[in-house]
Design a protein around this motif. Structure first.
Motif, PDB file in Angstrom:
ATOM      1  N   GLU A   1       0.837  -1.213   0.000  1.00 32.89           N
ATOM      2  CA  GLU A   1       0.000   0.000   0.000  1.00 32.89           C
ATOM      3  C   GLU A   1       0.867   1.257   0.000  1.00 32.89           C
TER       4      GLU A   1
ATOM      5  N   LEU B   1       2.508   1.645  -3.376  1.00 35.22           N
ATOM      6  CA  LEU B   1       1.565   2.206  -4.344  1.00 35.22           C
ATOM      7  C   LEU B   1       1.437   3.710  -4.152  1.00 35.22           C
ATOM      8  N   ALA B   2       1.417   4.165  -2.914  1.00 34.18           N
ATOM      9  CA  ALA B   2       1.353   5.609  -2.653  1.00 34.18           C
ATOM     10  C   ALA B   2       2.560   6.329  -3.251  1.00 34.18           C
TER      11      ALA B   2
ATOM     12  N   PHE C   1      -1.186   7.779 -14.287  1.00 32.62           N
ATOM     13  CA  PHE C   1      -1.103   6.428 -13.745  1.00 32.62           C
ATOM     14  C   PHE C   1      -1.412   5.403 -14.831  1.00 32.62           C
ATOM     15  N   ARG C   2      -2.343   5.725 -15.708  1.00 37.22           N
ATOM     16  CA  ARG C   2      -2.629   4.823 -16.832  1.00 37.22           C
ATOM     17  C   ARG C   2      -1.389   4.667 -17.712  1.00 37.22           C
TER      18      ARG C   2
ATOM     19  N   VAL D   1       2.060   6.507  -7.053  1.00 36.91           N
ATOM     20  CA  VAL D   1       1.050   7.519  -7.403  1.00 36.91           C
ATOM     21  C   VAL D   1       1.636   8.920  -7.260  1.00 36.91           C
TER      22      VAL D   1
ATOM     23  N   ARG E   1      -8.583   4.859 -13.228  1.00 31.12           N
ATOM     24  CA  ARG E   1      -9.761   5.605 -13.706  1.00 31.12           C
ATOM     25  C   ARG E   1      -9.611   7.102 -13.480  1.00 31.12           C
ATOM     26  N   LYS E   2      -8.902   7.485 -12.421  1.00 26.58           N
ATOM     27  CA  LYS E   2      -8.758   8.901 -12.069  1.00 26.58           C
ATOM     28  C   LYS E   2      -7.607   9.593 -12.774  1.00 26.58           C
ATOM     29  N   SER E   3      -6.515   8.866 -13.023  1.00 23.63           N
ATOM     30  CA  SER E   3      -5.271   9.513 -13.425  1.00 23.63           C
ATOM     31  C   SER E   3      -4.739   9.009 -14.758  1.00 23.63           C
TER      32      SER E   3
ATOM     33  N   ARG F   1      -7.828  -0.808  -5.759  1.00 25.28           N
ATOM     34  CA  ARG F   1      -7.268   0.547  -5.612  1.00 25.28           C
ATOM     35  C   ARG F   1      -6.497   0.957  -6.855  1.00 25.28           C
ATOM     36  N   ILE F   2      -5.782   0.019  -7.448  1.00 28.85           N
ATOM     37  CA  ILE F   2      -5.021   0.295  -8.668  1.00 28.85           C
ATOM     38  C   ILE F   2      -5.972   0.657  -9.804  1.00 28.85           C
TER      39      ILE F   2
ATOM     40  N   GLU G   1      -7.388   4.111  -9.214  1.00 26.23           N
ATOM     41  CA  GLU G   1      -6.405   5.150  -9.548  1.00 26.23           C
ATOM     42  C   GLU G   1      -6.275   5.296 -11.055  1.00 26.23           C
TER      43      GLU G   1
END
Length: 110
Positions: free
Chosen positions: A10, A13-14, A62-63, A17, A57-59, A51-52, A55
């Motif tokens: 976790e 991953l932070a 990140f994609r 991101v 979907r939001k960024s 969570r991945i 993220e």
């Protein structure tokens, strides 16, 4: 950063991101995607995989990072979850000239 991948995915991953949001260096970001992110995706828990995906979907940044890990290096469940966000083939890295801009308000590393 890589030390915490087994102990605390976790937290790792932070870091990934944050790196995606703050850096404009495609080389550094590719290392994040092929190193720490790939390590996370080797055997993620269902919750971490959720969570991945959230993220992704939001960024857009990140994609872009999700295009770095090779299919052979990650769990089949992880590949199934991220495949729809990838623009490259299963064994191809994203082009540096296609790096999306940082989100507004994100401060670049200096």
């Amino acid at each position: 950063m890589c030390v915490c991948s087994n102990d605390d995915p976790e937290k790792l991953l932070a870091y990934v991101v944050l790196g995606a949001a703050r850096s404009d260096d495609p080389g550094f970001l590719a290392v994040l995607g092929c190193g720490p992110l790939e390590n996370i995706l080797r055997n993620p828990s269902p919750e971490l995989l959720d969570r991945i995906v959230a993220e992704a979907r939001k960024s857009v940044r990140f994609r872009w990072l999700l295009n770095c890990p090779f299919r052979i290096a990650i769990a089949p469940s992880a590949w199934d979850a991220i495949a729809r966000f990838r623009i490259t083939g299963p064994h191809a890295a994203p082009a540096a000239d296609h790096l999306p801009p940082r989100p507004s308000g994100a401060t670049p590393d200096r």
